[in-house]
Each structure stands twice: as structure tokens, then as C-alpha cells.
Write a protein that holds these residues in place. Structure first.
Motif, PDB file in Angstrom:
ATOM      1  N   LEU A  80     -27.929  21.248  -5.023  1.00 26.23           N
ATOM      2  CA  LEU A  80     -26.822  20.417  -4.561  1.00 26.23           C
ATOM      3  C   LEU A  80     -27.067  18.935  -4.868  1.00 26.23           C
ATOM      4  CD1 LEU A  80     -26.047  22.158  -1.125  1.00 26.23           C
ATOM      5  CD2 LEU A  80     -24.650  22.194  -3.209  1.00 26.23           C
ATOM      6  N   THR A  81     -28.318  18.518  -4.705  1.00 24.46           N
ATOM      7  CA  THR A  81     -28.650  17.113  -5.009  1.00 24.46           C
ATOM      8  C   THR A  81     -28.436  16.798  -6.481  1.00 24.46           C
ATOM      9  OG1 THR A  81     -30.291  17.092  -3.242  1.00 24.46           O
ATOM     10  CG2 THR A  81     -30.459  15.375  -4.915  1.00 24.46           C
ATOM     11  N   ALA A  82     -28.864  17.706  -7.395  1.00 24.10           N
ATOM     12  CA  ALA A  82     -28.707  17.479  -8.832  1.00 24.10           C
ATOM     13  C   ALA A  82     -27.239  17.410  -9.211  1.00 24.10           C
ATOM     14  CB  ALA A  82     -29.412  18.595  -9.612  1.00 24.10           C
ATOM     15  N   VAL A  83     -26.462  18.332  -8.659  1.00 28.38           N
ATOM     16  CA  VAL A  83     -25.020  18.329  -8.969  1.00 28.38           C
ATOM     17  C   VAL A  83     -24.368  17.051  -8.478  1.00 28.38           C
ATOM     18  CG1 VAL A  83     -22.823  19.470  -8.470  1.00 28.38           C
ATOM     19  CG2 VAL A  83     -24.850  20.839  -9.018  1.00 28.38           C
ATOM     20  N   THR A  84     -24.752  16.638  -7.302  1.00 30.70           N
ATOM     21  CA  THR A  84     -24.177  15.392  -6.760  1.00 30.70           C
ATOM     22  C   THR A  84     -24.552  14.190  -7.617  1.00 30.70           C
ATOM     23  OG1 THR A  84     -24.312  16.326  -4.533  1.00 30.70           O
ATOM     24  CG2 THR A  84     -24.052  13.932  -4.716  1.00 30.70           C
ATOM     25  N   SER A  85     -25.832  14.098  -8.059  1.00 32.66           N
ATOM     26  CA  SER A  85     -26.281  12.971  -8.886  1.00 32.66           C
ATOM     27  C   SER A  85     -25.576  12.957 -10.229  1.00 32.66           C
ATOM     28  CB  SER A  85     -27.804  13.050  -9.091  1.00 32.66           C
ATOM     29  OG  SER A  85     -28.478  12.982  -7.868  1.00 32.66           O
ATOM     30  N   ALA A  86     -25.449  14.158 -10.864  1.00 36.31           N
ATOM     31  CA  ALA A  86     -24.776  14.215 -12.162  1.00 36.31           C
ATOM     32  C   ALA A  86     -23.320  13.793 -12.049  1.00 36.31           C
ATOM     33  CB  ALA A  86     -24.893  15.628 -12.733  1.00 36.31           C
ATOM     34  N   THR A  87     -22.681  14.261 -10.963  1.00 36.44           N
ATOM     35  CA  THR A  87     -21.275  13.892 -10.764  1.00 36.44           C
ATOM     36  C   THR A  87     -21.132  12.393 -10.581  1.00 36.44           C
ATOM     37  OG1 THR A  87     -20.851  16.042  -9.749  1.00 36.44           O
ATOM     38  CG2 THR A  87     -19.239  14.295  -9.340  1.00 36.44           C
ATOM     39  N   ALA A  88     -22.035  11.804  -9.816  1.00 39.34           N
ATOM     40  CA  ALA A  88     -21.986  10.351  -9.598  1.00 39.34           C
ATOM     41  C   ALA A  88     -22.233   9.586 -10.888  1.00 39.34           C
ATOM     42  CB  ALA A  88     -23.015   9.965  -8.533  1.00 39.34           C
ATOM     43  N   LEU A  89     -23.168  10.116 -11.724  1.00 40.20           N
ATOM     44  CA  LEU A  89     -23.472   9.432 -12.986  1.00 40.20           C
ATOM     45  C   LEU A  89     -22.277   9.462 -13.929  1.00 40.20           C
ATOM     46  CD1 LEU A  89     -25.468   8.052 -14.881  1.00 40.20           C
ATOM     47  CD2 LEU A  89     -26.245  10.328 -15.592  1.00 40.20           C
ATOM     48  N   VAL A  90     -21.638  10.644 -14.026  1.00 39.76           N
ATOM     49  CA  VAL A  90     -20.470  10.747 -14.900  1.00 39.76           C
ATOM     50  C   VAL A  90     -19.353   9.842 -14.422  1.00 39.76           C
ATOM     51  CG1 VAL A  90     -18.664  12.324 -15.701  1.00 39.76           C
ATOM     52  CG2 VAL A  90     -21.045  13.065 -15.690  1.00 39.76           C
TER      53      VAL A  90
END
Length: 520
Positions: free
Chosen positions: A49-59
Motif C-alpha cells: 500500500l505504501t509503494a502504491v501510494t508513493s508511486a501515485t503521488a510521484l505521478v
């Protein structure tokens, strides 16, 4: 009798003290205890969940990011204005720089690669590009005098010239007013001055940049003051210096750039690394300076050669000078070659003989502008004689390297004058007169040591009624060259190679016209 107690289903009181092995049973699916398996699943889920959240924020951040607007143009600070004012003085102080110039666009583009020496000033360039025209090849310029070594077969892209310039094929050249090259050379010479420039109230800081030499500030300011153009025919000895506005007035050689100014790339030490501007009749011009590429430059002989350190003659040099006439008469004579840039449209080459014993010279002279003709020139005690003949009848050869004149001298319309009529006559007279009376002490100044035909010589300058002369003298007292400073500001050379000289008989007199029938 069996006294053992019968089995019962009652719990053993000691069982409460023993571990419950049933809670540690192995999970047959994972091979791990069930409780540890649940903890691992929880951690992995949290990390995912943390990785998905970080990737979404980066995009989302990348999609919404915009670069910060550049720092707006502004007036110069006091320090920046001081650096701009000191720029041309810094160039003069640093003496020299490598340069690469691109002038114009498309089929009219001209490229210049080489060096500028602001201290003389001297430009030494290889000229190329599709718009090079008649100037394609090597170029040297000092003051208002420009010489070229044309090479129509050179590749379009120029390269740095040879540090030791080729000795031959240089000719005085006139840049036609309005041609692209003249304002470019004026711009290069105008980038140096011996005093700071006055403040430019309209100058503005534009941006910061990073070049190969390091960080720089880009400054928009007025173009450098105009210098006397090379095509103006400024006479030799003019007091005009680099950076001095021409008598034409305040207009600069450069026009405004599209934003209304010329741009300079300046470092923190007021050193210039790049210039962009527009020149009339040329268009956009970019000058790149390589401050680390600054070799000592050598002007070609037509521009006087190396400057040297003039000084008075030593006693030994003066004695050698006094013995020169005796030495020349003992040698008897020499073969002669001439390279004489006499004017912007007159470049002469010659070959022949000179006899110090009889005071006679006989040469075939070619004008590079008239390659199929020769002028036969004879100098003796009676004065100067000359006649014009076809090249084939005047010794042959090429205009750049004419053959020696025919012997005996051919019949023809020989013109006679008692004294020198032009600078070629003065040069030949000076070579013959070197075997004449000794010059007074103090009339000669040693300019430098040089090399002629592999031999060390002293270059000695004389001020005479004929003008400034230079003798190239070997240490044994022989004379290897005589030079004359011409009115064009270039030096004409007459080279001497001691040799046995054939008998140089006088030109034949015109045949006496037969009397007409019935005439008395």
C-alpha cells in the motif's frame, strides 16, 4: 494383583505447567507457525500500500510540475557594471585569445578560426564557410593592412591556421566596402581598449549560463565602439588604436540584436567568453573565445615579421655595417627574387640578377593581377629602363614565381627615367646602393635576430630619404635581404643569394628609322 490405577479422562494437574504444543502446530501450507504467517502478510500488505501510494503521488506530482520561471532581466549591480566596463581592458591585458566566429546564415555564412592579438593588434585566421568567397584561405591583418593567402580548393570548414605561417603566396588585399568580412574584423579588433568603458545605463543582466570555461553572466549592452574599417585605406603610421571610435562618428560597427542589444558572456574576472550581435550586411554573428588558447603569433614578412626589441647597434655591429660596401663589392653580385605588395591592387613578384661591381640590376617583374605580362626592369648608372613584354618573352614562369629575364635584353620600347618613379624602383636602388658610401653612426637600429635561408641574420633598420629600409645581414657581413616599407603599410622584400652574375649588357637602342624616299 494389578495395583496400577485405571486410566481416567481427568486432566493432569501438571498439564497446566507444560507448554501447549497444540498452539505451535506447523502450518502445512507455509511451513511457518500460523501466528508468524499472519504477521508477515500484514507487513507485506502495508508495504504494498505504501509503494502504491508513493508511486501515485510521484505521478501526480510530475503531471502537475512546472519549472520555475527564469529570473527576470534586471539592471546591473554595481559589481556587474564594473566588470562590463573593464571587459575590453581585460582583453588588452590578456593580450591574445583563440576565436571561432560564425557570421551570417545559409549560403552566405562565413566562419573564421584562429587567434586575435589585441596588443599589436594582429588577427591570424583561417577563413571558410560557403560565403568565404575570394578570402577563402589564410588571413592576417594588423592595423589597416590586410594580407591573404588564398586557397580556393580549401575545404569549406576552416581549421586553426598553422602556428608558423607559410612564407609564400601572401598578397596585399582590399576588402570591398560592404562585404561581410570587413565589419566582422572591425568587431574583433574593437573588443579591446586601453581604458575602461564609460557606464552603459541601458545594460541589463539577462541570465546565468555555464560554458566550458565555467559559470558566466549573460549581459545585454551596447556594441563595442567602431574601429577604423580595414577597407578605409588608413595610411601606415596612423595613430588609430583598437577601441578608438572612427572619425565617421558615434555609430558602431554592430547593429542591435533582436532584443535591442549585443550580448556578452562574462565571468567573475571580467573575461569575455562569448559575444552575439548583428552586423550590417552580415546578419547574426557569434564570437566564441578560448582564453586558454593564446600562443605568441608571428606576422608574415609582408607585415614586418616579428616585432623584436629595437636597440642601438653595438660597436661590433656598427663595424660590420661599416664594412658592408667592401664586403658586397668583394662578393660581386647575387641572384634576386622580389615579393612586393605595392598597393591594394598591385602585388609584384620578380626574379633576376644584381651586380654590386657594376652597379647594375636586371629583373623580370610580374603583377599577380596581370599574369600573362612581364615588366623588364634594368637599373644602371644611366638610370632606370623598363619595357613590357608577354610572359613567354620575359623569362616565362608563373606570376607567383616568374623566371629570370632573357639575355641579352630584347629590343623593344624601353622607357627611361633618371630617378626612381615608384617603390619598386626605390627597392632596387636601395639594394644596389648598399655597396655605396658608409652610413653615419646612429642612422641604424637593430630590430631583431632572424633566419634567412637557414642562416642567422641581424635585421637592421635605416631611416633614409627613400623611407624606412631594413637590411638582413649575416654575421660575416653578407647582405641577404633588403626591405622597404611601402605607402600601403606593407613591407616589400628583395632577397639576395650571392652568385656569379652574367654580363648584364644595356638594352638595345631603337634602330634608326630609314629616311623616306625623297626626304633630305
Amino acid at each position: 494383583m494389578d495395583t496400577s490405577a485405571p486410566p481416567t479422562n481427568e486432566p493432569d494437574p501438571g498439564d497446566a505447567a507444560r507448554p501447549d504444543h497444540t498452539t505451535d502446530a506447523i502450518d502445512t501450507d507455509t511451513g511457518a507457525p500460523p501466528r508468524a504467517s499472519r504477521r508477515r502478510r500484514t507487513v507485506l500488505l502495508a508495504l504494498g500500500l505504501t509503494a502504491v501510494t508513493s508511486a501515485t503521488a510521484l505521478v501526480l506530482g510530475l503531471l502537475s510540475w512546472a519549472p520555475e520561471p527564469p529570473e527576470p532581466a534586471r539592471p546591473l549591480t554595481v559589481a556587474e557594471a564594473e566588470r562590463l566596463a573593464a571587459m575590453r581592458v581585460t582583453n588588452l591585458r590578456d593580450l591574445r585569445s583563440g576565436i571561432h566566429v560564425t557570421a551570417g546564415t545559409g549560403a552566405a555564412r562565413t566562419e573564421l578560426v584562429g587567434w586575435v592579438d589585441w596588443s599589436r593588434p594582429l588577427l591570424y585566421l583561417d577563413v571558410g564557410g560557403p560565403g568565404a568567397g575570394a578570402e577563402r584561405g589564410l588571413l592576417q591583418s594588423t592595423g589597416s593592412v590586410l594580407v591573404i593567402r588564398p586557397d580556393p580548393t580549401a575545404v569549406p570548414t576552416p581549421a586553426a591556421p598553422p602556428l608558423v605561417p607559410p612564407p609564400d603566396r601572401w598578397r596585399l588585399h582590399r576588402l570591398t566596402p560592404g562585404t561581410a568580412l570587413a565589419p566582422v574584423l572591425d568587431l574583433l579588433r574593437g573588443l579591446a581598449a586601453d581604458r575602461p568603458d564609460p557606464g552603459d545605463g541601458d545594460a541589463r543582466w539577462i541570465a546565468r549560463d555555464v560554458l566550458a570555461a565555467g559559470p558566466v553572466d549573460v549581459v545585454a549592452a551596447s556594441p563595442p565602439p567602431a574601429t577604423p574599417p580595414l577597407s578605409s585605406g588608413t595610411p601606415a603610421g596612423s595613430t588609430a588604436t583598437a577601441g578608438t571610435p572612427s572619425a565617421a562618428g558615434a555609430s558602431s560597427a554592430a547593429e542591435a540584436a533582436p532584443d535591442g542589444s549585443t550580448r556578452y558572456w562574462l565571468d567573475q574576472d571580467a573575461r569575455l567568453h562569448k559575444v552575439t550581435t548583428r552586423l550590417p550586411g552580415v546578419g547574426p554573428v557569434t564570437v566564441l573565445l578560448n582564453r586558454a588558447d593564446r600562443p605568441t603569433l608571428r606576422p608574415v614578412e609582408a607585415l614586418g615579421g616579428r616585432p623584436g626589441l629595437p636597440r642601438a647597434l653595438t660597436d661590433a655591429e656598427q663595424r660590420r655595417m661599416n664594412r658592408l660596401p667592401t664586403r658586397l663589392r668583394a662578393l660581386g653580385g647575387a641572384t634576386v627574387t622580389v615579393s612586393a605588395p605595392m598597393g591594394t591592387d598591385t602585388n609584384l613578384r620578380g626574379a633576376g640578377w644584381l651586380s654590386w661591381t657594376t652597379g647594375t640590376a636586371y629583373l623580370a617583374v610580374a603583377d599577380l593581377g596581370v599574369p600573362d605580362r612581364r615588366t623588364l626592369l634594368r637599373r644602371d648608372a644611366a638610370g632606370l629602363f623598363r619595357t613590357d613584354v608577354p610572359a613567354t618573352a620575359g623569362g616565362g614562369g608563373t606570376a607567383e614565381a616568374p623566371g629570370r629575364p632573357p639575355l641579352p635584353a630584347p629590343a623593344g620600347a624601353w622607357r627611361h627615367s633618371r630617378s626612381a618613379k615608384d617603390e619598386l624602383d626605390l627597392l632596387v636602388d636601395a639594394a644596389v646602393a648598399a655597396a655605396g658610401p658608409v652610413r653615419q653612426r646612429g642612422a641604424a637600429v637593430r630590430i631583431r635576430e632572424d633566419v634567412a635561408d637557414g642562416r642567422i641574420v641581424d635585421v637592421v633598420e635605416l631611416r633614409t630619404t627613400a623611407g624606412r629600409l631594413r637590411y638582413w645581414m649575416e654575421r660575416d657581413g653578407s647582405l641577404r635581404r633588403v626591405e622597404l616599407l611601402t605607402g600601403s603599410g606593407a613591407w616589400a622584400q628583395l632577397d639576395l643569394n650571392p652568385a656569379v652574375v652574367p654580363r648584364l649588357g644595356p638594352p638595345p637602342r631603337p634602330a634608326t628609322t630609314a629616311p623616306r624616299p625623297g626626304a633630305r
